[in-house]
Design a protein around this motif. Structure first.
Motif, PDB file in Angstrom:
ATOM      1  N   ALA A 275     -25.191  33.262 -31.821  1.00  0.00           N
ATOM      2  CA  ALA A 275     -25.918  35.160 -31.892  1.00  0.00           C
ATOM      3  C   ALA A 275     -25.206  36.452 -30.825  1.00  0.00           C
ATOM      4  N   PRO A 276     -23.975  36.095 -29.819  1.00  0.00           N
ATOM      5  CA  PRO A 276     -23.316  37.345 -29.552  1.00  0.00           C
ATOM      6  C   PRO A 276     -22.758  37.475 -30.887  1.00  0.00           C
ATOM      7  N   ALA A 277     -22.219  36.220 -31.775  1.00  0.00           N
ATOM      8  CA  ALA A 277     -21.108  36.661 -33.084  1.00  0.00           C
ATOM      9  C   ALA A 277     -21.956  37.677 -33.604  1.00  0.00           C
ATOM     10  N   VAL A 278     -23.120  37.108 -33.932  1.00  0.00           N
ATOM     11  CA  VAL A 278     -23.941  38.840 -34.999  1.00  0.00           C
ATOM     12  C   VAL A 278     -24.231  39.896 -34.682  1.00  0.00           C
ATOM     13  N   TYR A 279     -23.836  39.532 -32.830  1.00  0.00           N
ATOM     14  CA  TYR A 279     -24.580  40.652 -32.128  1.00  0.00           C
ATOM     15  C   TYR A 279     -23.051  42.502 -32.237  1.00  0.00           C
ATOM     16  N   VAL A 280     -22.526  41.257 -32.149  1.00  0.00           N
ATOM     17  CA  VAL A 280     -21.250  42.290 -32.462  1.00  0.00           C
ATOM     18  C   VAL A 280     -21.032  42.731 -33.442  1.00  0.00           C
ATOM     19  N   ILE A 281     -21.099  41.650 -35.070  1.00  0.00           N
ATOM     20  CA  ILE A 281     -21.206  42.837 -36.287  1.00  0.00           C
ATOM     21  C   ILE A 281     -22.239  43.697 -36.205  1.00  0.00           C
ATOM     22  N   TYR A 282     -23.365  43.347 -36.184  1.00  0.00           N
ATOM     23  CA  TYR A 282     -24.764  44.714 -35.667  1.00  0.00           C
ATOM     24  C   TYR A 282     -23.918  45.743 -35.211  1.00  0.00           C
ATOM     25  N   VAL A 283     -23.628  45.187 -33.920  1.00  0.00           N
ATOM     26  CA  VAL A 283     -22.469  47.003 -33.547  1.00  0.00           C
ATOM     27  C   VAL A 283     -21.302  47.718 -34.216  1.00  0.00           C
ATOM     28  N   ARG A 284     -20.619  46.888 -34.833  1.00  0.00           N
ATOM     29  CA  ARG A 284     -19.720  47.188 -35.492  1.00  0.00           C
ATOM     30  C   ARG A 284     -20.481  47.627 -36.966  1.00  0.00           C
ATOM     31  N   LEU A 285     -21.010  47.685 -37.672  1.00  0.00           N
ATOM     32  CA  LEU A 285     -21.732  48.214 -38.549  1.00  0.00           C
ATOM     33  C   LEU A 285     -22.929  49.123 -38.901  1.00  0.00           C
ATOM     34  N   GLN A 286     -23.534  49.481 -36.982  1.00  0.00           N
ATOM     35  CA  GLN A 286     -24.155  50.577 -36.555  1.00  0.00           C
ATOM     36  C   GLN A 286     -23.589  51.927 -36.601  1.00  0.00           C
ATOM     37  N   SER A 287     -22.107  50.972 -35.666  1.00  0.00           N
ATOM     38  CA  SER A 287     -21.197  51.767 -35.438  1.00  0.00           C
ATOM     39  C   SER A 287     -21.064  53.010 -36.689  1.00  0.00           C
ATOM     40  N   ILE A 288     -21.268  52.721 -37.884  1.00  0.00           N
ATOM     41  CA  ILE A 288     -20.550  53.463 -39.264  1.00  0.00           C
ATOM     42  C   ILE A 288     -21.634  54.211 -39.730  1.00  0.00           C
ATOM     43  N   VAL A 289     -22.682  53.439 -39.553  1.00  0.00           N
ATOM     44  CA  VAL A 289     -24.077  54.430 -39.876  1.00  0.00           C
ATOM     45  C   VAL A 289     -24.301  55.619 -39.599  1.00  0.00           C
ATOM     46  N   LEU A 290     -23.848  55.471 -38.353  1.00  0.00           N
ATOM     47  CA  LEU A 290     -24.712  56.653 -36.799  1.00  0.00           C
ATOM     48  C   LEU A 290     -22.750  57.371 -36.668  1.00  0.00           C
ATOM     49  N   ILE A 291     -21.827  57.391 -38.489  1.00  0.00           N
ATOM     50  CA  ILE A 291     -20.925  57.852 -37.434  1.00  0.00           C
ATOM     51  C   ILE A 291     -21.368  59.179 -37.611  1.00  0.00           C
ATOM     52  N   PRO A 292     -22.009  59.658 -38.862  1.00  0.00           N
ATOM     53  CA  PRO A 292     -21.892  61.677 -39.361  1.00  0.00           C
ATOM     54  C   PRO A 292     -22.846  61.531 -38.304  1.00  0.00           C
ATOM     55  N   ILE A 293     -23.865  61.179 -36.829  1.00  0.00           N
ATOM     56  CA  ILE A 293     -24.172  61.569 -35.866  1.00  0.00           C
ATOM     57  C   ILE A 293     -23.501  61.823 -34.609  1.00  0.00           C
ATOM     58  N   TRP A 294     -22.388  61.025 -34.528  1.00  0.00           N
ATOM     59  CA  TRP A 294     -21.722  61.474 -33.205  1.00  0.00           C
ATOM     60  C   TRP A 294     -20.556  62.243 -33.983  1.00  0.00           C
ATOM     61  N   GLY A 295     -20.126  62.385 -35.525  1.00  0.00           N
ATOM     62  CA  GLY A 295     -19.293  64.371 -36.320  1.00  0.00           C
ATOM     63  C   GLY A 295     -20.124  64.768 -35.561  1.00  0.00           C
ATOM     64  N   LEU A 296     -21.778  64.413 -35.767  1.00  0.00           N
ATOM     65  CA  LEU A 296     -22.560  66.087 -35.597  1.00  0.00           C
ATOM     66  C   LEU A 296     -21.977  66.601 -33.915  1.00  0.00           C
ATOM     67  N   LYS A 297     -22.797  65.791 -33.038  1.00  0.00           N
ATOM     68  CA  LYS A 297     -22.843  65.455 -31.737  1.00  0.00           C
ATOM     69  C   LYS A 297     -21.911  66.214 -30.532  1.00  0.00           C
ATOM     70  N   ASN A 298     -20.083  65.280 -31.693  1.00  0.00           N
ATOM     71  CA  ASN A 298     -18.851  66.276 -31.065  1.00  0.00           C
ATOM     72  C   ASN A 298     -18.556  67.567 -31.442  1.00  0.00           C
TER      73      ASN A 298
END
Length: 462
Positions: A275-298
């Motif tokens: 389950a933690p292995a799945v979680y780290v996969i999700y965290v990595r993929l989520q970070s890609i989806v939210l990159i444009p939002i983090w870019g706007l935020k900065n």
């Protein structure tokens, strides 16, 4: 004020300004995020234990980045505000004191890396293999954290002064170095020793120092607003206070995420080590989806801080409106991708057996949080830029409490698949809180900025 950057920040149409400043930042962050994604993809080829070890290491590696980014945001807001006011000396003090703060942070993690990492792993698992490879990886990341501390600070200086392109080249350098070194050091190619997780850590820190060097070079060559000299590192009480007022709540807010990852890992380990292995996969993929939002935020922290200092209310309102619309559109696209091709996404990380079975369900459930997460992130940027960072901190603390509480309850009454619904519950409630707080900021701060152009309130602009 005749500085070109000042004219752009204060006069260029907001839509064009956001594109000009945010696109390089988004590309930079995409490149930066590939650090973690590339490491995870290569490490996944070493087996489930290594991917689980990386998941357990993520809270520490993320904490380093989060705290340095938080204090860099404090420097960014103060530097941009001083530039908006035409105070060049104050801007230089903000840059130098920001560097000093991040060096102190890196020193703390150096001590942690030297003495406390083995204990950190023993607290999480009895698996000796995971303890060993995790300690190898995390110790190196902590001891050499000066690389990422310098990288983040120098890149934020470029963003704060409207030179986001330099930040992009810095991160591009780091990612290329990481991409080249990862397979060589992990698997022992080209005559190098096979070092596994230790090789991944070495590749990462070398890449971070490389990126920092490039960012520093861009500042020296192209950043005319900041004049680097030893005296800028002398602590100034007023400047340090302003950086602290914005940076400390931002650092704490940023640190909520790795704290939550640590807590969720402990809950998920109660079901299976997959389950933690799945979680780290999700965290990595989520970070890609939210990159444009983090870019706007900065980006919007600099834009809104500048125009707040210049007293331009109408530009603040338009920036907020455009960012909210873009955030909703981007995150819905991410949601659709996760719903339609979860198996394809998991295949990138060599997911098989139990990891694939759990991951397929997890990605489809947790992806529903994207629109809510995006809105919370962008509202947090508005709070920071307008001097209300404690509201960002409040939403983050509430997020942590709700997440872990709901996850614990769901873990007691259901299966590992049930736990993923804690993400959805948490983000919906936190977004509602952030909207309420934003209305208060509009009433107490934005509406009191004089405006001869826009006669409206934030609700109308939204």
């Amino acid at each position: 004020m005749t500085d070109t950057k000042e004219n752009i920040m204060g006069t260029l149409p907001i839509g064009k300004l956001l594109m000009k400043m945010s696109v390089p930042v988004i590309l930079s962050m995409l490149v930066s995020t590939l650090y973690g994604v590339i490491d995870s993809i290569f490490v996944s080829r070493l087996g489930d234990n290594t991917l689980t070890a990386m998941s357990l290491a993520t809270p520490i590696s993320s904490l380093i980045a989060c705290i340095t980014v938080g204090f860099s945001a404090g420097m960014n807001a103060e530097l941009s505000k001083k530039l908006g006011e035409g105070d060049i000396d104050g801007a230089n003090k903000a840059a130098g004191n920001g560097i000093l703060v991040n060096w102190i942070v890196a020193g703390i993690f150096l001590i942690f890396g030297l003495f406390f990492v083995p204990m950190f792993y023993r607290l999480q698992t009895d698996n000796a293999t995971i303890q060993r490879i995790g300690t190898d990886y995390t110790s190196i990341i902590c001891i050499f954290s000066f690389g990422v501390a310098n990288q983040v600070m120098f890149e934020r200086m470029l963003v704060a002064t409207g030179r986001s392109l330099g930040s992009m080249f810095s991160l591009l350098t780091g990612t290329i170095v990481n991409l080249i070194l990862d397979p060589i050091l992990i698997f022992g190619y080209l005559g190098a020793p096979e070092m596994g997780m230790k090789g991944a850590a070495i590749a990462t820190v070398v890449a971070q120092f490389s990126a920092a060097a490039v960012a520093f070079g861009f500042n020296l060559k192209a950043n005319k607003e900041i004049h680097f000299h030893p005296g800028m590192l002398i602590p100034k009480a007023a400047t340090m206070k302003q950086i602290w007022n914005v940076g400390f709540p931002a650092a704490i807010q940023q640190s909520i995420s790795p704290t939550m990852i640590f807590g969720m890992n402990q809950i998920l380990l109660g079901f299976t080590e997959a389950a933690p292995a799945v979680y780290v996969i999700y965290v990595r993929l989520q970070s890609i989806v939210l990159i444009p939002i983090w870019g706007l935020k900065n980006t919007v922290v600099s834009i809104i801080s500048y125009n707040y200092g210049a007293g331009k209310r109408e530009r603040i309102l338009k920036t907020i409106r455009i960012c909210l619309i873009a955030t909703v559109a981007i995150t819905i696209c991410g949601l659709l991708i996760f719903q339609l091709i979860p198996d394809t996404l998991l295949a990138l990380f060599n997911a098989q057996g139990e990891v694939l079975k759990i991951g397929r369900v997890a990605l489809r459930i947790v992806s529903f949080v994207f629109p809510f997460s995006g809105l919370t992130l962008i509202l947090g940027a508005f709070f920071q830029a307008l001097g209300n960072s404690r509201k960002t901190l409040l939403t983050s603390v509430v997020q942590l409490v709700i997440m872990l509480t709901s996850a614990i309850i769901l873990s007691k009454v259901g299966t590992v698949n049930t736990v993923w619904f804690a993400f959805v519950i948490t983000e919906v409630l936190v977004t509602m809180l952030a909207v309420i707080l934003m209305k208060a900021v509009n009433s107490k701060t934005i509406s009191h900025i004089p405006s001869n152009i826009v006669k409206t309130d934030l609700a109308a602009e939204m």
